[in-house]
Scaffold this active site. Sequence first.
Site, PDB file in Angstrom:
ATOM      1  N   ASP A   1       2.163   6.566 -13.741  1.00 43.89           N
ATOM      2  CA  ASP A   1       2.490   7.392 -12.573  1.00 43.89           C
ATOM      3  C   ASP A   1       2.292   8.860 -12.919  1.00 43.89           C
ATOM      4  OD1 ASP A   1       3.489   5.045 -11.496  1.00 43.89           O
ATOM      5  OD2 ASP A   1       5.529   5.484 -12.193  1.00 43.89           O
ATOM      6  N   ALA A   2       2.123   9.656 -11.884  1.00 39.01           N
ATOM      7  CA  ALA A   2       1.934  11.095 -12.109  1.00 39.01           C
ATOM      8  C   ALA A   2       3.077  11.666 -12.946  1.00 39.01           C
ATOM      9  CB  ALA A   2       1.850  11.819 -10.776  1.00 39.01           C
TER      10      ALA A   2
END
Length: 251
Positions: free
Chosen positions: A107-108
């Site tokens: 995920d970011a």
Amino acid sequence: MTLPEGERLQKVLARVGVGSRRRCEELIDAGSVTVNGQVATLGRRVDPRTDLIEIDGVAIGVRPDAVYYLLNKAAGVITTADDPQGRPTVLDGLPAEPRVHPVGRLDADTEGLLLLTNDGELTHRLTHPSFGIDKEYLAEVQGTPSRGALRTLRSGVELDDGVTAPATVSLLEGNVVRIVIHEGRNRQVRRMCEAVGHPVRRLVRVRIGPLRDTRLGPGEWRELSTGELRTLERAVRRDPSRLDCGTGAAG
Ligand code: URA
């Protein structure tokens, strides 16, 4: 006159870092090297792009054009080749050629280790659920999980896409949980922790199968060593009974 085809096996082995030419000849002499499943003899010629070369059953990364990078992804960096919103991506800072892709995704807001390569076969194996490659995370969570919560994380958490597979889970400090999973569902660790009442505040991946690195700073990357590549190949060793089940996963 026709020229012999391919390159001498010991030359190919030496070039990819297995050892000196002499050492490679010894390995061949000892019967440790197979080409397409058959024990090779000295003088054997191979095409490294098409022949499967294995040492003691472990395929060696002989694709001359294959590259393998280990990146310590920083928070805020997107695991994609191209972000329409122009945010930094995991490819920024890596050599433009040959073009690589991330193996699975983070995920970011997740930090930590991410492998990038142009080796499609290895990518397939690393992300295929049937190979069950371990991924280890440190999750800083809200609150201190009870023994019951840890037990639930270990045995399987009911998520909207099904119950999670058994995981290895331990509490390191009051609010840092070490979680080892081999599935690769979307936002899996975050959803698992949330489901037991402890949302994740910070998530770091510290291991992919046999690969660890505590020295890479955020945003730093390096190439895998030949030894690491061989260990990784061993971890996803070819086992035909495992190749035809399931579908690819996010990683
Ligand atoms: N699990 C998550 O929740 N996020 C990641 O980035 C990786 C695993």
